[in-house]
Design an enzyme around this catalytic site. Structure first.
Site, PDB file in Angstrom:
ATOM      1  N   HIS A 156       0.839  -1.197   0.000  1.00  0.00           N
ATOM      2  CA  HIS A 156       0.000   0.000   0.000  1.00  0.00           C
ATOM      3  C   HIS A 156       0.876   1.250   0.000  1.00  0.00           C
ATOM      4  O   HIS A 156       2.098   1.183   0.178  1.00  0.00           O
ATOM      5  CB  HIS A 156      -0.914  -0.010   1.224  1.00  0.00           C
ATOM      6  CG  HIS A 156      -2.279   0.535   0.963  1.00  0.00           C
ATOM      7  ND1 HIS A 156      -2.523   1.550   0.043  1.00  0.00           N
ATOM      8  CD2 HIS A 156      -3.509   0.223   1.488  1.00  0.00           C
ATOM      9  CE1 HIS A 156      -3.813   1.820   0.026  1.00  0.00           C
ATOM     10  NE2 HIS A 156      -4.437   1.031   0.888  1.00  0.00           N
ATOM     11  N   ALA A 157       0.238   2.422  -0.192  1.00  0.00           N
ATOM     12  CA  ALA A 157       0.945   3.695  -0.110  1.00  0.00           C
ATOM     13  C   ALA A 157       1.394   3.924   1.327  1.00  0.00           C
ATOM     14  O   ALA A 157       0.630   3.678   2.269  1.00  0.00           O
ATOM     15  CB  ALA A 157       0.040   4.830  -0.566  1.00  0.00           C
ATOM     16  N   GLY A 207      -2.511   3.773  -9.703  1.00  0.00           N
ATOM     17  CA  GLY A 207      -1.656   4.881  -9.300  1.00  0.00           C
ATOM     18  C   GLY A 207      -1.347   5.790 -10.467  1.00  0.00           C
ATOM     19  O   GLY A 207      -2.104   5.880 -11.443  1.00  0.00           O
ATOM     20  N   SER A 208      -0.216   6.452 -10.375  1.00  0.00           N
ATOM     21  CA  SER A 208       0.164   7.455 -11.362  1.00  0.00           C
ATOM     22  C   SER A 208       0.703   6.806 -12.631  1.00  0.00           C
ATOM     23  O   SER A 208       1.086   5.628 -12.654  1.00  0.00           O
ATOM     24  CB  SER A 208       1.240   8.373 -10.781  1.00  0.00           C
ATOM     25  OG  SER A 208       2.451   7.647 -10.584  1.00  0.00           O
ATOM     26  N   GLU A 229      -4.388   0.562 -13.625  1.00  0.00           N
ATOM     27  CA  GLU A 229      -5.371   1.645 -13.686  1.00  0.00           C
ATOM     28  C   GLU A 229      -4.647   2.895 -13.245  1.00  0.00           C
ATOM     29  O   GLU A 229      -4.303   3.041 -12.068  1.00  0.00           O
ATOM     30  CB  GLU A 229      -6.569   1.336 -12.787  1.00  0.00           C
ATOM     31  CG  GLU A 229      -7.792   2.196 -13.137  1.00  0.00           C
ATOM     32  CD  GLU A 229      -8.095   3.257 -12.120  1.00  0.00           C
ATOM     33  OE1 GLU A 229      -7.456   4.339 -12.198  1.00  0.00           O
ATOM     34  OE2 GLU A 229      -8.946   3.045 -11.263  1.00  0.00           O
ATOM     35  N   CYS A 263      -9.375   9.472  -9.605  1.00  0.00           N
ATOM     36  CA  CYS A 263      -8.888   9.241 -10.970  1.00  0.00           C
ATOM     37  C   CYS A 263      -9.985   9.484 -12.002  1.00  0.00           C
ATOM     38  O   CYS A 263      -9.733  10.037 -13.072  1.00  0.00           O
ATOM     39  CB  CYS A 263      -8.355   7.816 -11.109  1.00  0.00           C
ATOM     40  SG  CYS A 263      -6.873   7.476 -10.144  1.00  0.00           S
TER      41      CYS A 263
END
Length: 452
Positions: A156-157, A207-208, A229, A263
């Site tokens: 995870h982040a 994410g990015s 994604e 997003c």
């Protein structure tokens, strides 16, 4: 070893510190996952589904404390945090009931006695997840992946490691066997090591664009399946025959939900010239009326951004857009992580807020002459996650939807995810799908069985 801090973005207080796990500790978790998967895959769908029904019940029972954790770690207003937990519980119910049907073997008529296509688990799924929906993003992938017979390791982040461990605790409390779902306290170098390990079957990342490019390269190097994604700069097209009140309300809801950190949020408002003044005034009034502040307060409609660096980067994008000719109509000020809901007018296609993803509460209005220019500018983006069209003519909208370069097109509705519908992007917004039948099959290996 590295230390990670969970910081409340509204108060900037440190909530908790976490120590990075060592490579031997991560190896132990991987080995446990491999062992667990060999047994888990043999369970019936009904047996696996019962675990998820238990998990859904646990989420509902502990909804308040889990929502408080989300709000504390990343700043989402409490009402949105509560809604996130409800959505995760619904995801558990959906796949517990539908996974067997969605993965039903398919008999194909050929010259064989029988030829069949079956869907089998890939094994260990490595997941790299973001902070903006710290529970939903995890449940969005993990429920279908595990119902298909896989197990997972979650990276995870770092700013929501508390949520990661709470999710692991929830799986354990629901009775899942050890090793089925494990959270890693790790940095990105662990992802590289795991993807090089043949025991890991695939990787999924939300994410990015930058993170997705890196993980995709690692997956490709190691010949691993991947689902990505990534970012989005979603267009919201408002044509002259649209219901402007509903379109304006939807535009603001889509853009400002979760403090703009979504997003699939509408980020570029492409508005037909004839109705642009009226639409702009409606949106301006709605944005000006949004109350920002303490995300635990019931009257507050928007909390802070999740991290200070995110707020600082958004401020740079805003200043650049203004220097490029955009007009500031509402907002624009920042205090620490708190960024005012902001509306920009006269945004051209060369503006930074048109070309790049703005992951925060900045809405950008661009005037278009007609539907042709709207479609052209909507597609003038390297992203293609989702899009929305507002018009009184549904047949017209459906015709236009086929020309939009996006994974989803919503007509007269706010773009949102739904367990029954696939979600994912095209172009730099990624590939593969999550949710629905398409999503669960992306966590499977497709096998042909031919009986001569």
């Amino acid at each position: 070893m590295k230390q990670f801090k969970s910081i409340n973005p509204f108060t900037l207080d440190v909530i908790q510190e976490f120590t990075e796990e060592t490579p031997p500790q991560i190896e132990t978790k991987l080995a446990q996952a491999v062992t667990a998967q060999s047994h888990w895959r043999e369970l019936s769908f009904a047996d696996r589904g019962q675990f998820f029904k238990n998990l859904g019940a646990y989420l509902r029972t502990h909804k308040d404390e889990l929502a408080d954790l989300i709000t504390a770690e990343m700043g989402k207003i409490r009402a949105e945090s509560l809604g996130e937990i409800d959505k995760c519980a619904g995801q558990c119910d959906y796949y517990a009931e539908q996974a067997e049907r969605l993965l039903q073997p398919e008999d194909i008529p050929t010259d064989a006695q029988r030829s069949r296509v079956v869907y089998e688990p890939v094994g260990v799924v490595l997941a790299v997840m973001p902070w903006n929906f710290p529970f939903w993003q995890v449940f969005r992938y993990s429920v279908p992946a595990l119902m298909a017979g896989n197990v997972t390791l979650l990276k995870h982040a770092p700013n929501v490691f508390g949520c990661a461990l709470a999710i692991e605790k929830a799986y354990r409390a629901a009775g899942f066997p050890e090793g089925i779902f494990q959270a890693l306290i790790a940095d990105t170098d662990a992802v590289e090591r795991l993807l090089a390990d043949d025991r890991v079957g695939m990787v999924t990342l939300t994410g990015s664009e930058r993170a997705g490019s890196s993980v995709a390269a690692l997956a490709g190097k190691n010949i691993k399946k991947s689902v990505l994604e990534l970012g989005g700069s979603d267009p919201l097209i408002v044509l002259a025959d649209a219901d402007l009140d509903k379109a304006a309300e939807a535009a603001v809801q889509s853009r400002m939900m979760n403090a703009g950190q979504v997003c699939i949020a509408a980020k570029r408002f492409l508005v037909e010239k004839a109705v642009k003044p009226a639409f702009t005034e409606k949106v301006k009034a709605l944005i000006a009326g949004l109350q920002q502040g303490d995300p635990t307060a019931a009257e507050v409609k928007m909390g802070p951004l999740a991290r200070l660096d995110l707020a600082e980067n958004l401020e740079k994008q805003l200043q650049t857009a203004l220097s490029e000719g955009a007009t500031l109509l509402v907002g624009g000020k920042r205090r620490d992580c708190n960024f005012e809901p902001t509306l920009l007018d006269n945004v051209g296609p060369d503006s930074v807020v048109f070309r790049e993803e703005t992951f925060g509460p900045i809405a950008a209005i661009t005037e278009v002459a007609d539907e042709e220019e709207a479609i052209r500018l909507a597609n003038q983006s390297r992203y293609g996650l989702s899009a929305a069209i507002w018009t009184g003519d549904i047949a017209r909208a459906e015709r236009l939807s086929r020309r939009l370069e996006a994974g989803s097109v919503f007509i007269n509705a706010v773009v949102r995810s739904d367990s029954r519908l696939p979600i994912g992007g095209v172009k730099k917004s990624g590939y593969g799908r999550e949710l629905s039948e398409a999503g669960i099959k992306d966590f499977c290996t497709t096998k042909t069985v031919f009986v001569g």
